[in-house]
Motif scaffolding. Structure first.
Motif, mmCIF file in Angstrom:
data_model
loop_
_atom_site.group_PDB
_atom_site.id
_atom_site.type_symbol
_atom_site.label_atom_id
_atom_site.label_comp_id
_atom_site.label_asym_id
_atom_site.label_seq_id
_atom_site.Cartn_x
_atom_site.Cartn_y
_atom_site.Cartn_z
ATOM 1 N N ILE A 1 0.836 -1.177 -0.099
ATOM 2 C CA ILE A 1 -0.112 0.122 -0.047
ATOM 3 C C ILE A 1 0.941 1.367 -0.233
ATOM 4 O O ILE A 1 0.666 2.180 -0.779
ATOM 5 C CB ILE A 1 -1.153 0.007 1.214
ATOM 6 C CG1 ILE A 1 -1.749 -1.286 1.137
ATOM 7 C CG2 ILE A 1 -1.750 1.296 1.398
ATOM 8 C CD1 ILE A 1 -2.981 -1.331 2.186
ATOM 9 N N GLN A 2 1.884 1.152 0.638
ATOM 10 C CA GLN A 2 2.986 2.329 0.719
ATOM 11 C C GLN A 2 3.498 2.609 -0.680
ATOM 12 O O GLN A 2 3.654 3.603 -1.009
ATOM 13 C CB GLN A 2 4.061 2.256 1.908
ATOM 14 C CG GLN A 2 4.949 3.317 1.766
ATOM 15 C CD GLN A 2 6.322 3.154 2.728
ATOM 16 O OE1 GLN A 2 6.498 1.976 2.912
ATOM 17 N NE2 GLN A 2 6.791 4.103 3.242
ATOM 18 N N GLY A 3 3.875 1.396 -1.282
ATOM 19 C CA GLY A 3 4.263 1.392 -2.623
ATOM 20 C C GLY A 3 3.402 2.114 -3.574
ATOM 21 O O GLY A 3 3.769 2.775 -4.555
ATOM 22 N N GLU A 4 2.153 1.731 -3.464
ATOM 23 C CA GLU A 4 1.117 2.253 -4.213
ATOM 24 C C GLU A 4 1.102 3.839 -4.253
ATOM 25 O O GLU A 4 0.847 4.422 -5.340
ATOM 26 C CB GLU A 4 -0.294 1.560 -4.091
ATOM 27 C CG GLU A 4 -1.252 1.888 -5.107
ATOM 28 C CD GLU A 4 -2.479 1.104 -4.814
ATOM 29 O OE1 GLU A 4 -3.634 1.843 -5.240
ATOM 30 O OE2 GLU A 4 -2.482 0.363 -4.165
ATOM 31 N N ALA B 1 4.667 10.201 -6.790
ATOM 32 C CA ALA B 1 5.801 10.607 -7.419
ATOM 33 C C ALA B 1 5.518 10.769 -8.987
ATOM 34 O O ALA B 1 6.474 11.234 -9.945
ATOM 35 C CB ALA B 1 6.981 9.531 -7.428
ATOM 36 N N GLY B 2 4.273 10.474 -9.344
ATOM 37 C CA GLY B 2 3.923 10.393 -11.033
ATOM 38 C C GLY B 2 3.491 11.996 -11.081
ATOM 39 O O GLY B 2 3.472 12.947 -10.591
ATOM 40 N N LEU C 1 1.028 16.784 -4.635
ATOM 41 C CA LEU C 1 0.767 16.623 -2.971
ATOM 42 C C LEU C 1 2.160 16.014 -2.661
ATOM 43 O O LEU C 1 2.669 16.364 -1.683
ATOM 44 C CB LEU C 1 -0.333 15.858 -2.718
ATOM 45 C CG LEU C 1 -0.634 15.229 -1.433
ATOM 46 C CD1 LEU C 1 -2.146 15.085 -1.026
ATOM 47 C CD2 LEU C 1 0.230 14.042 -0.989
ATOM 48 N N GLY C 2 2.806 15.086 -3.425
ATOM 49 C CA GLY C 2 4.033 14.313 -3.331
ATOM 50 C C GLY C 2 5.198 15.354 -3.053
ATOM 51 O O GLY C 2 6.067 15.093 -2.210
ATOM 52 N N LYS C 3 5.302 16.228 -3.921
ATOM 53 C CA LYS C 3 6.333 17.410 -4.002
ATOM 54 C C LYS C 3 6.416 18.094 -2.886
ATOM 55 O O LYS C 3 7.415 18.517 -2.553
ATOM 56 C CB LYS C 3 6.238 18.161 -5.323
ATOM 57 C CG LYS C 3 6.547 17.263 -6.448
ATOM 58 C CD LYS C 3 6.138 18.012 -7.818
ATOM 59 C CE LYS C 3 6.440 17.257 -9.059
ATOM 60 N NZ LYS C 3 6.055 18.295 -10.201
ATOM 61 N N SER C 4 5.203 18.252 -2.141
ATOM 62 C CA SER C 4 5.237 18.952 -0.978
ATOM 63 C C SER C 4 5.546 18.286 0.359
ATOM 64 O O SER C 4 5.988 19.077 1.240
ATOM 65 C CB SER C 4 4.060 19.809 -0.612
ATOM 66 O OG SER C 4 3.071 18.939 -0.352
ATOM 67 N N ALA C 5 5.657 17.159 0.271
ATOM 68 C CA ALA C 5 5.762 16.502 1.569
ATOM 69 C C ALA C 5 7.093 16.201 1.873
ATOM 70 O O ALA C 5 7.928 15.253 1.703
ATOM 71 C CB ALA C 5 5.205 15.040 1.594
ATOM 72 N N PRO D 1 13.406 13.215 5.952
ATOM 73 C CA PRO D 1 13.963 12.147 5.172
ATOM 74 C C PRO D 1 13.867 12.501 3.862
ATOM 75 O O PRO D 1 12.685 13.072 3.525
ATOM 76 C CB PRO D 1 13.262 11.067 5.976
ATOM 77 C CG PRO D 1 12.142 11.454 6.148
ATOM 78 C CD PRO D 1 12.098 12.716 6.830
ATOM 79 N N SER D 2 14.778 12.047 2.899
ATOM 80 C CA SER D 2 14.604 12.333 1.556
ATOM 81 C C SER D 2 14.047 11.025 1.017
ATOM 82 O O SER D 2 13.208 11.242 0.028
ATOM 83 C CB SER D 2 15.948 12.338 0.817
ATOM 84 O OG SER D 2 16.864 11.044 1.238
ATOM 85 N N VAL D 3 13.984 9.788 1.540
ATOM 86 C CA VAL D 3 13.067 8.645 1.353
ATOM 87 C C VAL D 3 12.381 8.095 2.626
ATOM 88 O O VAL D 3 13.205 7.849 3.585
ATOM 89 C CB VAL D 3 14.127 7.562 0.527
ATOM 90 C CG1 VAL D 3 13.240 6.392 0.197
ATOM 91 C CG2 VAL D 3 14.677 8.191 -0.569
ATOM 92 N N ALA D 4 11.230 8.017 2.394
ATOM 93 C CA ALA D 4 10.313 7.400 3.665
ATOM 94 C C ALA D 4 10.764 6.100 3.866
ATOM 95 O O ALA D 4 10.841 5.332 2.962
ATOM 96 C CB ALA D 4 8.894 7.607 3.378
ATOM 97 N N ALA D 5 10.573 5.959 5.221
ATOM 98 C CA ALA D 5 11.208 4.495 5.543
ATOM 99 C C ALA D 5 9.660 3.790 5.859
ATOM 100 O O ALA D 5 8.887 4.479 6.313
ATOM 101 C CB ALA D 5 11.963 4.465 7.000
#
Length: 293
Positions: free
Chosen positions: A232-235, A241-242, A249-253, A288-292
């Motif tokens: 679900i996180q990957g989805e 990121a698309g 929304l993703g760019k602001s997080a 973080p630059s990449v979410a864990a």
């Protein structure tokens, strides 16, 4: 005459001793409790005079319980098994199990419904349970400690947070009518979904369009995953990121996208609320630059 008096005295003493033994046995009898809330079960486990005889599973993937009578899912408890537990008291979630209250009373047990839609509602419910089972002071002390632990995690800098409940192919916004939204507010984090209203199969979780989500600008995205958390996180991350509606929304997080621990966030954690608060505060404190996962 003296012999008769002696017999009467002995008989009186026997009656008094029997009454005292009966009273002692009644006092020693434990209150049999069935609960549809794992957090309440945790709070009752070590209290004297209380015996938890039936409970639900903590997750949909958990094996059948053998320590108590297994009632299955909190959302769909097995009422036939509950009837065999001979519980004196049934404690349930007013939000999830409210529609079952009449059915639960048919087995002769007292039914107690608890509000779990807010931090204070959860704490007040635990104190009320303590009062009912004769352990008010013990639970008041534990609640006071938990409340202090939650308040200690308040953030200093404001942060815009979007909390989502995710199932395969679908994401819902967590509002201020859910305890997670209430916890965000308690920690001084701005819940972007607080006032969102719309279709709610479960109060506190609102289905909104991707177009609406794309108008939000969160610093931090939190995800409660119902199912495989990684899938679900990957989805969600793929959509963020698309170039679709969720791309902005993703760019602001800037603080990332994080999947919350199921053991703390799939159901209200009760006295473990400080641990849930600590987890949220930790995500708010990092970039973080990449979410864990």
């Amino acid at each position: 005459m003296m012999i008769r008096s002696g017999r009467m005295a002995a008989l009186t003493l026997l009656v008094l001793l029997t009454a005292a033994a009966t009273a002692s046995a009644e006092a020693a009898k434990s209150l049999r409790v069935a609960t549809l809330l794992p957090s309440v079960e945790d709070a009752l486990r070590d209290l004297p005079g209380v015996e938890v005889v039936a409970g639900v599973r903590r997750s949909f993937t958990a094996p059948e319980r053998t320590d108590v009578i297994d009632l299955g899912s909190p959302h769909h408890p097995n009422v036939e098994r509950l009837a065999t537990s001979r519980a004196d008291l049934v404690i349930a979630d007013a939000l999830i199990n409210g529609h079952l209250e009449e059915m639960l009373t048919r087995f002769g047990a007292e039914v107690m419904m608890i509000d779990t839609t807010s931090v204070e509602g959860i704490f007040a419910g635990l104190v009320a349970v303590g009062r009912r089972v004769g352990a008010e002071q013990a639970l008041e002390q534990r609640v006071a400690s938990a409340r202090e632990g939650v308040n200690a995690q308040k953030v200093e800098a404001p942060l815009r947070v979007l909390a989502l409940f995710g199932t395969p192919g679908k994401f819902q916004v967590i509002t201020d009518q859910n305890w997670i939204g209430s916890l965000l507010d308690t920690l001084a984090l701005e819940n972007l979904g607080a006032g969102v209203r719309g279709e709610q199969r479960i109060p506190g979780f609102v289905a909104v369009s991707q177009e609406h989500l794309s108008t939000l600008r969160p610093d931090l995205v939190l995800l409660v995953a119902h199912g495989d958390p990684r899938a679900i996180q990957g989805e969600l991350q793929k959509q963020l990121a698309g170039n679709g509606p969720l791309g902005q929304l993703g760019k602001s997080a800037s603080h990332g996208v994080h999947v919350l621990r199921p053991d703390l966030f799939m159901g209200n954690p009760g006295l473990a609320l400080p641990a849930a608060a600590e987890a949220l505060a930790a995500y708010a404190a990092t970039t973080p630059s990449v979410a864990a996962p």
